[in-house]
Write an enzyme that holds these catalytic residues in place. Sequence first.
Site: not given
Ligand SMILES: NC(=O)c1ccc[n+]([C@@H]2O[C@H](COP(=O)([O-])OP(=O)(O)OC[C@H]3O[C@@H](n4cnc5c(N)ncnc54)[C@H](O)[C@@H]3O)[C@@H](O)[C@H]2O)c1
Length: 286
Positions: A120, A141, A153, A191
């Site tokens: 993000s 994204h 994005e 964001n």
């Molecule tokens: N939550 C949202 O609404 C949203 C929207 C757009 C983008 N994002 C982006 O998406 C990404 C993930 O966000 P999320 O909300 O799904 O987070 P989350 O915390 O729900 O999930 C992250 C996952 O990554 C795993 N992880 C951590 N280290 C790892 C590794 N080395 N190898 C493999 N897996 C690993 C964790 O175990 C976890 O299951 C982030 O970069 C976030 O900024 C989130």
Amino acid sequence: MNIETIAVVGAGTMGNGIAHVCAQHGHVVHLVDVDDQRLQAALITVKKNLDRQVKKEVISTEAADATLGRIATFTDIPSALAGADLAVEAATEERETKGAIFRQMDAAAPAHAILASNTSSISITWLGSQTGRAHRVIGMHFFNPVPVMKLVEVVRGLDTSDETFATIMDLASALGKSPVPVSDAAGFVSNRILMPMINEAVFCLMEQVASAEAIDDVMKLGMAHPMGPLTLADFIGLDVCLAIMEVLHAELGEDKYRPCPLLRKMVAAGHLGRKTGRGFYDYSTT
Ligand SMILES: NC(=O)c1ccc[n+]([C@@H]2O[C@H](COP(=O)([O-])OP(=O)(O)OC[C@H]3O[C@@H](n4cnc5c(N)ncnc54)[C@H](O)[C@@H]3O)[C@@H](O)[C@H]2O)c1
């Protein structure tokens, strides 16, 4: 370039949605996470969301079963990336974590593979610099919930090639999404605008300008937002919101991006929103 097999790294909120959409559109998906419980939870979520699509007659039962059948799970990156044409990283929003993952993906992926990040806020140019293939590194994204939200994005790093950019724009369209090209700047467009609004809503709550419900009502009823900013923050995850504000603050260097102390406190307490059952609202019974 033809994309058939897609590895999705991280099976959390976003990873399961990305896996769902890619598999639904016929791709073989390798879903990988360091935490096996997150993988199992992701499969349950994908199944639940597919059932909802069947009920709404968006897809057939056969298509839902086939979608689930195309998703294989892994707990290590090298196995998941073997044979992948594209990897979409959707792991925890921490610079060091993502840097390490990009180095690992670069070592494991076939030479032709594109490495994308769903970050993000973290610089795509920097993620590219962690690999020996910066021309094949790009931001993809997606938005939450991925099966529903149309926007992707598409973020070009400094060295992203025209071919990589064109491949990912085409793929996003083929996944039924509307890709919008943006430059590699902190928070991109979405964001850069959304998170300061959420942060300001948390300041309003902390300063007792109004209750959480009232703050959300003002933005829904007065600004026609479909969801209030505090409800949205709970949905996104408060840890994710804080991490993005930290990046905006560090990279853009202005006080207006200072994370609200109440947001920090909520994250420190482990109240991360829907995913932990408590954020600005209580989800323990839903
Ligand atoms: N939550 C949202 O609404 C949203 C929207 C757009 C983008 N994002 C982006 O998406 C990404 C993930 O966000 P999320 O909300 O799904 O987070 P989350 O915390 O729900 O999930 C992250 C996952 O990554 C795993 N992880 C951590 N280290 C790892 C590794 N080395 N190898 C493999 N897996 C690993 C964790 O175990 C976890 O299951 C982030 O970069 C976030 O900024 C989130």
